[in-house]
Design a protein around this motif. Sequence first.
Motif, PDB file in Angstrom:
ATOM      1  N   LEU A 172       1.060  52.297  25.744  1.00  0.00           N
ATOM      2  CA  LEU A 172      -0.376  52.039  26.234  1.00  0.00           C
ATOM      3  C   LEU A 172      -0.759  50.368  25.771  1.00  0.00           C
ATOM      4  O   LEU A 172      -1.303  49.615  26.444  1.00  0.00           O
ATOM      5  N   GLU A 173      -0.356  50.305  24.384  1.00  0.00           N
ATOM      6  CA  GLU A 173      -0.884  49.095  23.808  1.00  0.00           C
ATOM      7  C   GLU A 173       0.027  47.813  24.464  1.00  0.00           C
ATOM      8  O   GLU A 173      -0.769  46.616  24.698  1.00  0.00           O
ATOM      9  N   THR A 174       1.005  48.035  24.986  1.00  0.00           N
ATOM     10  CA  THR A 174       1.895  47.195  25.519  1.00  0.00           C
ATOM     11  C   THR A 174       1.531  46.711  27.022  1.00  0.00           C
ATOM     12  O   THR A 174       1.536  45.660  27.348  1.00  0.00           O
ATOM     13  N   PHE A 175       0.888  48.003  27.568  1.00  0.00           N
ATOM     14  CA  PHE A 175       0.792  47.759  28.843  1.00  0.00           C
ATOM     15  C   PHE A 175      -0.343  47.017  29.033  1.00  0.00           C
ATOM     16  O   PHE A 175      -0.692  46.070  30.013  1.00  0.00           O
ATOM     17  N   VAL A 176      -1.544  47.234  28.114  1.00  0.00           N
ATOM     18  CA  VAL A 176      -2.834  46.524  28.387  1.00  0.00           C
ATOM     19  C   VAL A 176      -2.441  45.078  28.204  1.00  0.00           C
ATOM     20  O   VAL A 176      -3.038  44.133  28.473  1.00  0.00           O
ATOM     21  N   GLU A 177      -1.641  44.794  26.813  1.00  0.00           N
ATOM     22  CA  GLU A 177      -1.184  43.228  26.367  1.00  0.00           C
ATOM     23  C   GLU A 177      -0.757  42.697  27.711  1.00  0.00           C
ATOM     24  O   GLU A 177      -1.187  41.466  27.692  1.00  0.00           O
ATOM     25  N   LEU A 178       0.002  43.316  28.206  1.00  0.00           N
ATOM     26  CA  LEU A 178       0.825  42.664  29.514  1.00  0.00           C
ATOM     27  C   LEU A 178      -0.268  42.141  30.354  1.00  0.00           C
ATOM     28  O   LEU A 178      -0.363  40.928  31.088  1.00  0.00           O
ATOM     29  N   ALA A 179      -1.095  43.200  30.748  1.00  0.00           N
ATOM     30  CA  ALA A 179      -2.237  42.722  31.618  1.00  0.00           C
ATOM     31  C   ALA A 179      -2.936  41.549  31.223  1.00  0.00           C
ATOM     32  O   ALA A 179      -3.575  40.576  31.853  1.00  0.00           O
ATOM     33  N   ARG A 180      -3.109  41.394  29.954  1.00  0.00           N
ATOM     34  CA  ARG A 180      -3.924  40.298  29.405  1.00  0.00           C
ATOM     35  C   ARG A 180      -3.080  38.953  29.121  1.00  0.00           C
ATOM     36  O   ARG A 180      -3.695  37.878  29.582  1.00  0.00           O
ATOM     37  N   ARG A 181      -1.861  39.048  29.237  1.00  0.00           N
ATOM     38  CA  ARG A 181      -1.153  38.001  29.116  1.00  0.00           C
ATOM     39  C   ARG A 181      -0.839  37.519  30.648  1.00  0.00           C
ATOM     40  O   ARG A 181      -0.391  36.189  30.736  1.00  0.00           O
ATOM     41  N   LEU A 182      -0.942  38.358  31.663  1.00  0.00           N
ATOM     42  CA  LEU A 182      -0.610  37.931  32.948  1.00  0.00           C
ATOM     43  C   LEU A 182      -1.709  38.055  33.695  1.00  0.00           C
ATOM     44  O   LEU A 182      -1.739  39.126  34.646  1.00  0.00           O
ATOM     45  N   PRO A 183      -2.609  37.285  33.516  1.00  0.00           N
ATOM     46  CA  PRO A 183      -4.155  37.644  34.489  1.00  0.00           C
ATOM     47  C   PRO A 183      -4.256  37.402  35.726  1.00  0.00           C
ATOM     48  O   PRO A 183      -4.940  38.210  36.531  1.00  0.00           O
ATOM     49  N   ASP A 184      -3.062  37.104  36.438  1.00  0.00           N
ATOM     50  CA  ASP A 184      -2.956  36.987  37.730  1.00  0.00           C
ATOM     51  C   ASP A 184      -2.281  37.939  38.429  1.00  0.00           C
ATOM     52  O   ASP A 184      -1.898  37.925  39.822  1.00  0.00           O
ATOM     53  N   MET A 185      -1.631  39.026  37.756  1.00  0.00           N
ATOM     54  CA  MET A 185      -1.020  40.153  38.398  1.00  0.00           C
ATOM     55  C   MET A 185      -1.815  41.454  38.032  1.00  0.00           C
ATOM     56  O   MET A 185      -2.572  41.446  36.953  1.00  0.00           O
ATOM     57  N   ASP A 186      -1.948  42.250  38.703  1.00  0.00           N
ATOM     58  CA  ASP A 186      -2.753  43.299  38.909  1.00  0.00           C
ATOM     59  C   ASP A 186      -1.728  44.686  37.974  1.00  0.00           C
ATOM     60  O   ASP A 186      -0.506  44.745  38.450  1.00  0.00           O
ATOM     61  N   PRO A 210      -8.361  44.425  30.056  1.00  0.00           N
ATOM     62  CA  PRO A 210      -9.105  43.160  30.735  1.00  0.00           C
ATOM     63  C   PRO A 210      -9.306  43.676  32.102  1.00  0.00           C
ATOM     64  O   PRO A 210      -8.828  44.829  32.751  1.00  0.00           O
ATOM     65  N   GLU A 211      -9.930  42.882  33.021  1.00  0.00           N
ATOM     66  CA  GLU A 211     -10.119  43.256  34.353  1.00  0.00           C
ATOM     67  C   GLU A 211      -9.050  43.713  35.143  1.00  0.00           C
ATOM     68  O   GLU A 211      -9.283  44.652  36.199  1.00  0.00           O
ATOM     69  N   ASN A 212      -8.028  43.222  35.230  1.00  0.00           N
ATOM     70  CA  ASN A 212      -6.890  43.322  36.181  1.00  0.00           C
ATOM     71  C   ASN A 212      -6.078  44.249  35.427  1.00  0.00           C
ATOM     72  O   ASN A 212      -5.086  44.731  36.289  1.00  0.00           O
ATOM     73  N   CYS A 213      -6.589  45.278  34.789  1.00  0.00           N
ATOM     74  CA  CYS A 213      -5.772  46.430  34.151  1.00  0.00           C
ATOM     75  C   CYS A 213      -6.827  47.713  34.604  1.00  0.00           C
ATOM     76  O   CYS A 213      -7.746  47.868  34.074  1.00  0.00           O
ATOM     77  N   THR A 214      -6.346  48.469  35.557  1.00  0.00           N
ATOM     78  CA  THR A 214      -6.916  49.618  36.176  1.00  0.00           C
ATOM     79  C   THR A 214      -6.292  50.738  35.664  1.00  0.00           C
ATOM     80  O   THR A 214      -5.242  51.229  35.699  1.00  0.00           O
TER      81      THR A 214
END
Length: 328
Positions: A172-186, A210-214
């Motif tokens: 989970l921590e990695t998944f959320v951080e990936l979304a934060r690092r790649l804000p232009d990807m959903d 972040p907003e791009n992480c659903t």
Amino acid sequence: MKISHYFELEDHVTGGISESVAHQRAMLDQLGLQYTTEPTLEADVFHCNLMGPRSVWYARRARSKGIPVVANTHVTAEDFGDSFRFTNALAKPLKPYLRWAYGLADALVCPSEYNQGLIEGYTDTPTTVISNGVDRGKLEGFDSLEAEYRDRYDLESPTVFLVGHVIKRKGLETFVELARRLPDMDFAWFGPLDLSLKGRETTQLIENAPENCTFTGFIDDIRGAYAAGDIFCFPTHEENEGIALLEAMAAGKPVLVRDIETFSWLEDGADCLKASGDGVAPFVDALERLRDPALRDRLGSNAADRSEAFSLEAVANQYQSLYTAVTP
């Protein structure tokens, strides 16, 4: 041959274990084997999927009557932690209990060679590796749901996704951080949240994503996840096999996994990408590569081909052989 195919706490346990049991029963139906889902000693084989107290009681009675006991090793102390509230505290005393409980079986079914290696450190009960399998029929028509599920969760291609219970152990921590690092990807995680069962750290990771992480929560048609997702990202730290991974492969999705022993059977660059090393950077690099549609298509096609060996039709005969081997 009649089998008592028992799943203790069946009405309460969900996720991979429940899916595995459903797959087993579908395979028993394919084989034409007679079975009951009730625990009974009026059977030729007692097969249990969760070694709770009732299963243990029946297993001991079965052995005293000469009825062979088969048990699946879905649960290990290693994968019990970082799941739900209090599981970390229970993981340590769980191991000696499982050593004793699994030792009551005549044969143990391990979903992977990695799991088999762990279990052989628990008990000298004979083990057999039989995959949980993938129900390819369950995915039929998934692609027709793409527009509906992308619109429902406001997702644009390429969407990075994951399927299953939202728990820390699964990365989970990695998944959320990936979304934060790649804000232009959903990024979308399809699966039950069960926040009341989660610890504070897990809850904070979900709420502060972040907003791009659903996080979709439970969805009524799991095919929608495989329709809306483009890249299956599985940064789990510990896994016995991973049914959702097999489903993603069967759906022809490119998969990105953490380079752990469980996934040693996958070939990096051929049927998946593997993120090796510490931190989130290797995952970021892999996802940057997977922006390329040609690479996604190649990896997804190879993954689909590789998944055929895990179809229920391919796995079923292994259960037939096991039951034959343990019965007098």
